[in-house]
Design a protein around this motif. Structure first.
Motif, PDB file in Angstrom:
ATOM      1  N   ILE A 345      12.558  32.726  19.163  1.00  0.00           N
ATOM      2  CA  ILE A 345      12.708  32.021  17.395  1.00  0.00           C
ATOM      3  C   ILE A 345      12.308  32.960  15.899  1.00  0.00           C
ATOM      4  CG2 ILE A 345      12.599  29.775  18.790  1.00  0.00           C
ATOM      5  CD1 ILE A 345       9.875  29.291  17.210  1.00  0.00           C
ATOM      6  N   GLU A 346      11.449  33.509  16.034  1.00  0.00           N
ATOM      7  CA  GLU A 346      11.011  34.488  14.329  1.00  0.00           C
ATOM      8  C   GLU A 346      11.859  34.702  13.622  1.00  0.00           C
ATOM      9  OE1 GLU A 346       7.654  37.798  13.013  1.00  0.00           O
ATOM     10  OE2 GLU A 346       8.363  37.528  15.784  1.00  0.00           O
ATOM     11  N   GLY A 347      12.078  33.685  12.639  1.00  0.00           N
ATOM     12  CA  GLY A 347      13.032  34.063  11.823  1.00  0.00           C
ATOM     13  C   GLY A 347      14.521  33.216  11.313  1.00  0.00           C
ATOM     14  N   ILE A 348      14.446  32.586  12.951  1.00  0.00           N
ATOM     15  CA  ILE A 348      15.389  31.811  13.432  1.00  0.00           C
ATOM     16  C   ILE A 348      15.721  30.390  12.845  1.00  0.00           C
ATOM     17  CG2 ILE A 348      17.741  31.362  14.217  1.00  0.00           C
ATOM     18  CD1 ILE A 348      16.923  33.761  15.673  1.00  0.00           C
ATOM     19  N   TYR A 349      14.495  30.310  14.409  1.00  0.00           N
ATOM     20  CA  TYR A 349      13.713  28.258  13.970  1.00  0.00           C
ATOM     21  C   TYR A 349      11.844  28.186  13.260  1.00  0.00           C
ATOM     22  CZ  TYR A 349      17.768  26.709  16.403  1.00  0.00           C
ATOM     23  OH  TYR A 349      19.908  26.790  15.959  1.00  0.00           O
ATOM     24  N   GLN A 350      11.816  27.549  13.002  1.00  0.00           N
ATOM     25  CA  GLN A 350      10.330  27.042  12.418  1.00  0.00           C
ATOM     26  C   GLN A 350       9.467  26.674  13.698  1.00  0.00           C
ATOM     27  OE1 GLN A 350      10.586  24.348   8.830  1.00  0.00           O
ATOM     28  NE2 GLN A 350      10.826  26.116   7.486  1.00  0.00           N
ATOM     29  N   ASN A 351      10.186  26.277  14.918  1.00  0.00           N
ATOM     30  CA  ASN A 351       8.973  25.932  15.653  1.00  0.00           C
ATOM     31  C   ASN A 351       9.971  25.885  17.180  1.00  0.00           C
ATOM     32  OD1 ASN A 351      10.327  22.928  16.109  1.00  0.00           O
ATOM     33  ND2 ASN A 351       9.892  22.797  14.108  1.00  0.00           N
ATOM     34  N   LYS A 352       9.222  25.096  18.314  1.00  0.00           N
ATOM     35  CA  LYS A 352      10.109  26.354  19.451  1.00  0.00           C
ATOM     36  C   LYS A 352      11.219  24.892  20.160  1.00  0.00           C
ATOM     37  CE  LYS A 352       5.862  24.971  22.308  1.00  0.00           C
ATOM     38  NZ  LYS A 352       5.565  26.271  23.257  1.00  0.00           N
ATOM     39  N   GLU A 353      10.527  23.486  19.311  1.00  0.00           N
ATOM     40  CA  GLU A 353      11.067  22.151  19.948  1.00  0.00           C
ATOM     41  C   GLU A 353      12.557  22.913  19.460  1.00  0.00           C
ATOM     42  OE1 GLU A 353       7.958  22.636  18.894  1.00  0.00           O
ATOM     43  OE2 GLU A 353       7.013  21.707  20.375  1.00  0.00           O
ATOM     44  N   ASN A 354      13.274  23.201  18.523  1.00  0.00           N
ATOM     45  CA  ASN A 354      14.671  23.305  17.958  1.00  0.00           C
ATOM     46  C   ASN A 354      15.445  24.097  19.060  1.00  0.00           C
ATOM     47  OD1 ASN A 354      14.071  21.645  15.108  1.00  0.00           O
ATOM     48  ND2 ASN A 354      13.305  23.036  14.410  1.00  0.00           N
ATOM     49  N   LEU A 355      14.654  25.078  19.553  1.00  0.00           N
ATOM     50  CA  LEU A 355      15.236  25.866  20.057  1.00  0.00           C
ATOM     51  C   LEU A 355      15.062  25.125  21.584  1.00  0.00           C
ATOM     52  CD1 LEU A 355      16.989  28.423  21.293  1.00  0.00           C
ATOM     53  CD2 LEU A 355      14.025  29.187  21.699  1.00  0.00           C
ATOM     54  N   SER A 356      13.922  24.894  22.487  1.00  0.00           N
ATOM     55  CA  SER A 356      13.999  23.515  23.727  1.00  0.00           C
ATOM     56  C   SER A 356      15.335  22.691  23.373  1.00  0.00           C
ATOM     57  CB  SER A 356      13.272  22.398  23.768  1.00  0.00           C
ATOM     58  OG  SER A 356      11.921  23.832  24.259  1.00  0.00           O
ATOM     59  N   ARG A 357      15.523  21.996  22.679  1.00  0.00           N
ATOM     60  CA  ARG A 357      16.520  21.313  22.171  1.00  0.00           C
ATOM     61  C   ARG A 357      17.828  21.589  22.767  1.00  0.00           C
ATOM     62  NH1 ARG A 357      15.641  16.487  20.899  1.00  0.00           N
ATOM     63  NH2 ARG A 357      18.250  15.850  19.575  1.00  0.00           N
ATOM     64  N   VAL A 358      18.508  23.099  21.973  1.00  0.00           N
ATOM     65  CA  VAL A 358      19.073  24.211  22.268  1.00  0.00           C
ATOM     66  C   VAL A 358      19.603  24.427  23.743  1.00  0.00           C
ATOM     67  CG1 VAL A 358      21.133  26.240  21.519  1.00  0.00           C
ATOM     68  CG2 VAL A 358      19.773  24.640  20.082  1.00  0.00           C
ATOM     69  N   GLU A 359      18.432  25.012  24.125  1.00  0.00           N
ATOM     70  CA  GLU A 359      18.535  24.993  25.763  1.00  0.00           C
ATOM     71  C   GLU A 359      18.804  24.357  26.515  1.00  0.00           C
ATOM     72  OE1 GLU A 359      16.027  28.931  25.302  1.00  0.00           O
ATOM     73  OE2 GLU A 359      15.011  26.759  26.843  1.00  0.00           O
ATOM     74  N   THR A 360      17.775  22.731  26.251  1.00  0.00           N
ATOM     75  CA  THR A 360      18.683  21.332  27.461  1.00  0.00           C
ATOM     76  C   THR A 360      19.502  20.555  27.139  1.00  0.00           C
ATOM     77  OG1 THR A 360      16.890  20.334  26.144  1.00  0.00           O
ATOM     78  CG2 THR A 360      15.871  21.796  27.549  1.00  0.00           C
ATOM     79  N   GLY A 361      20.786  21.268  26.036  1.00  0.00           N
ATOM     80  CA  GLY A 361      21.767  20.703  25.753  1.00  0.00           C
ATOM     81  C   GLY A 361      21.515  19.232  24.720  1.00  0.00           C
ATOM     82  N   LYS A 362      20.554  18.661  24.226  1.00  0.00           N
ATOM     83  CA  LYS A 362      19.611  17.288  23.763  1.00  0.00           C
ATOM     84  C   LYS A 362      20.712  18.318  22.196  1.00  0.00           C
ATOM     85  CE  LYS A 362      16.528  16.407  26.596  1.00  0.00           C
ATOM     86  NZ  LYS A 362      15.196  16.283  26.570  1.00  0.00           N
TER      87      LYS A 362
END
Length: 629
Positions: A345-362
């Motif tokens: 997520i470096e330089g893309i999202y501010q925190n990994k929770e945003n990526l987690s939500r994408v990866e889990t389809g939420k």
């Protein structure tokens, strides 16, 4: 070509046809929406994308779709509605439709309005059919269905409320362009009018629609199944008129096209009509040929408990597209490469929770972030893609031709077309290398130029350019993600070479893990049918070869049922041959084996697999010789 490849292909096709944006998108979307799609700046709903391509004469079946979880869910909802309708589960269809409407308000989207009116019309028609019609309430149901279908056509500017001479002239002159959704809506409307006794002018319009398909739809599978739909209605009118020669001539063309492509959507009514026509013409040999194949297909549907009605619906089309959820791809590639969420997520999202939500389809990633994530993972970022990276739809058609020739062991044609393909695409792209060099590897092994060991290492190397065989989950029980089409082709090649190398147990283990991977996806293989099918056919054969007979029969039955429900029976003869081998090993050849061997050779003959047909028929004549008269 690192943007939305389908949009670029639409632009290329439109310019080749010298068609304006306004003419292409009329009734489907705004000119501005089409501009954004063509430039890779706008995502189209699948209904819109498919309709635009079909108006240009092309099928969307050769593309692979990387979707957001929201888009994937919407497709699953539509599939649930349409499957329930096809199988007569009207209460389930209504409930699913209400839920779909609640979650997907159409707003100003014309094509979504068209879809809703169409489903309302189908519901009204199916309710009439279920009640067997004929009473006052039934006639009212037909009138409601007709009104809904006309409303659907008006949303897409298919017609101005009537089908007159001007409409037919526009079709013939190439001034009117229709998607198959629009053609089906016309056919549904005409069918309802026929049931209501309003038959005037239908034959002329149906003939014009058939001419339109022949002239404008270049994709054989698309033209095959929709020609059968038109032929089903048109043939009934020719028979009623007593024009048996025209009926037979039309249906010969339709049936040959469907045979060449292994399609059975709306085919049995056409076969029934051609039998009736040849009977009246006293063409006994042709009548008997089609009768045998009609009865064989009917017997298969009955034996495997699949309703014939499910593939004889005017609104049903065989859709074998490949859909993937972007979050699942991102998660699988990240874990395989050993990249943490923080690193990705470096330089893309501010925190990994945003990526987690994408990866889990939420949650869904926006376009820019999706491209950044895929680029960092080394995966092509194209959301709509084929096995090839190309702007040219013609090359996707060439790829399909190669598939057909491979299936029929027509090696000279494969070599010639492979050279054309290799010289026409950018071979720096991974997926182009996988497809082209994968086919070349198979051909080099077949000709004896390279041995099994070298062919196997080449196939594994090409596969692992993008798909990693050690990327498993659940304790190694299944692979982490479903492979794309080019990856699946190589995976299957690896398994075949392992079997030829005497490592059949290893091949079976890999194939079973792959089938469990498909079983784990949300829609239980429905949206990935083309990818998994050939792997399952080979697994069935390998299970039989290793005397795991019950498992082989279970896989065979699953494959046959899936073929029938999906309306495409390409290579079904191989599955029936495996079932015969199972019964032969059980010592039940005389009791049950004959039926499956006969199914196998008749299916091979129908679909044009000459070598399979001749081999299987020879076995049939040797084991079950005809008694002398």
């Amino acid at each position: 070509m690192k943007s939305e490849v389908a949009g670029k292909q639409i632009k290329v096709l439109r310019k080749k046809k010298k068609m304006s944006r306004d003419k292409l998108c009329k009734g489907l979307c705004t000119v501005q929406n089409l501009f954004l799609i063509e430039e890779g700046e706008g995502l189209a709903d699948m209904l819109l994308l498919v309709s635009l391509l079909e108006r240009l004469g092309k099928s969307a079946e050769r593309l692979t779709y990387i979707l957001t979880a929201e888009e994937y869910h919407r497709l699953a909802q539509r599939d649930k509605i349409e499957e329930a309708l096809r199988f007569g589960r009207l209460s389930e269809a209504r409930d699913a439709f209400v839920e779909y409407q609640r979650e997907n308000p159409p707003g100003k989207n014309r094509i979504l309005h068209m879809y809703e009116e169409r489903i309302c019309g189908i519901l009204a028609l199916e309710e009439y059919v279920k009640e067997m019609g004929g009473d006052v309430a039934g006639q009212g149901g037909l009138e409601a269905a007709a009104a809904y279908f006309m409303a659907a056509m008006k949303w897409a500017d298919t017609c101005e409320g009537q089908f007159d001479r001007a409409f037919i002239e526009e079709l013939d002159a190439g001034e009117k362009f229709l998607s198959m959704f629009e053609v089906e809506n016309i056919l549904l409307y005409l069918y309802v009018q026929w049931l209501m006794g309003n038959k005037e002018g239908q034959m002329e319009l149906l003939e014009a629609l058939y001419r339109y398909l022949r002239k404008n739809i270049q994709d054989d599978e698309l033209r095959a199944q929709h020609s059968a739909k038109i032929g089903m209605l048109l043939g009934a009118r020719y028979l009623e008129k007593g024009d048996y020669n025209t009926c037979a001539e039309l249906h010969e063309e339709i049936l040959q096209l469907n045979r060449d492509n292994g399609m059975v959507v709306c085919l049995l009514p056409v076969m029934e009509q051609i039998v009736a026509a040849y009977k009246m013409l006293q063409e006994t040999e042709k009548m008997e040929f089609y009768t045998v194949h009609k009865e064989n297909l009917e017997g298969v549907f009955q034996e495997f408990n699949v309703s014939l009605d499910c593939i004889n619906k005017l609104y049903y089309s065989c859709c074998l597209r490949q859909y993937f959820i972007e979050g699942e791809i991102i998660a699988a590639e990240r874990k395989c490469k050993g990249i943490s969420q923080e690193e990705l997520i470096e330089g893309i999202y501010q925190n990994k929770e945003n990526l987690s939500r994408v990866e889990t389809g939420k949650a869904n990633s926006d376009r820019k972030k999706f491209y950044q994530l895929m680029g960092r993972l080394g995966v092509d970022k194209t959301r709509y893609n084929g096995n090839l990276i190309t702007d040219e739809f013609q090359l996707l058609s060439l790829e399909r031709d190669i598939e057909r020739h491979l299936a029929r062991a027509q090696t000279e044609e494969v070599v010639r077309e492979l050279r054309m393909l290799e010289s026409s695409v950018d071979m720096k792209e991974k997926c182009n290398q996988q497809l082209v060099l994968g086919i070349k590897n198979k051909e080099m092994h077949r000709s004896g130029e390279i041995g099994i060991g070298e062919a196997l290492e080449r196939a594994k190397g090409l596969l692992e350019l993008s798909y990693h065989l050690d990327n498993t989950e659940k304790g190694g029980e299944r692979y982490r993600r479903i492979p794309f089409q080019n990856e699946m082709y190589l995976f299957n090649q690896v398994c075949i070479l392992l079997r030829k190398d005497g490592r059949i147990g290893e091949a079976i283990e890999m194939m079973e893990r792959m089938l469990r991977t498909y079983d784990a996806v949300k829609e239980d293989k429905k949206f990935h049918f083309r990818n998994v099918h050939l792997c399952a056919i080979n697994l069935c054969r390998y299970l039989e070869m290793t005397n795991r007979l019950d498992e082989a029969e279970k896989v065979a039955d699953m494959l046959i049922q899936e073929d029938l429900v999906n309306g495409k029976i390409t290579q079904i003869q191989r599955v029936f041959a495996s079932k015969f081998d199972v019964f032969e090993k059980r010592g039940l050849v005389m009791q049950e084996g004959k039926k499956y061997l006969q199914r196998a050779y008749l299916s091979g003959e129908w679909c044009g697999y000459k070598k399979d047909y001749e081999r299987l028929k020879g076995i049939m004549e040797r084991i079950y010789p005809k008694e002398p008269d």
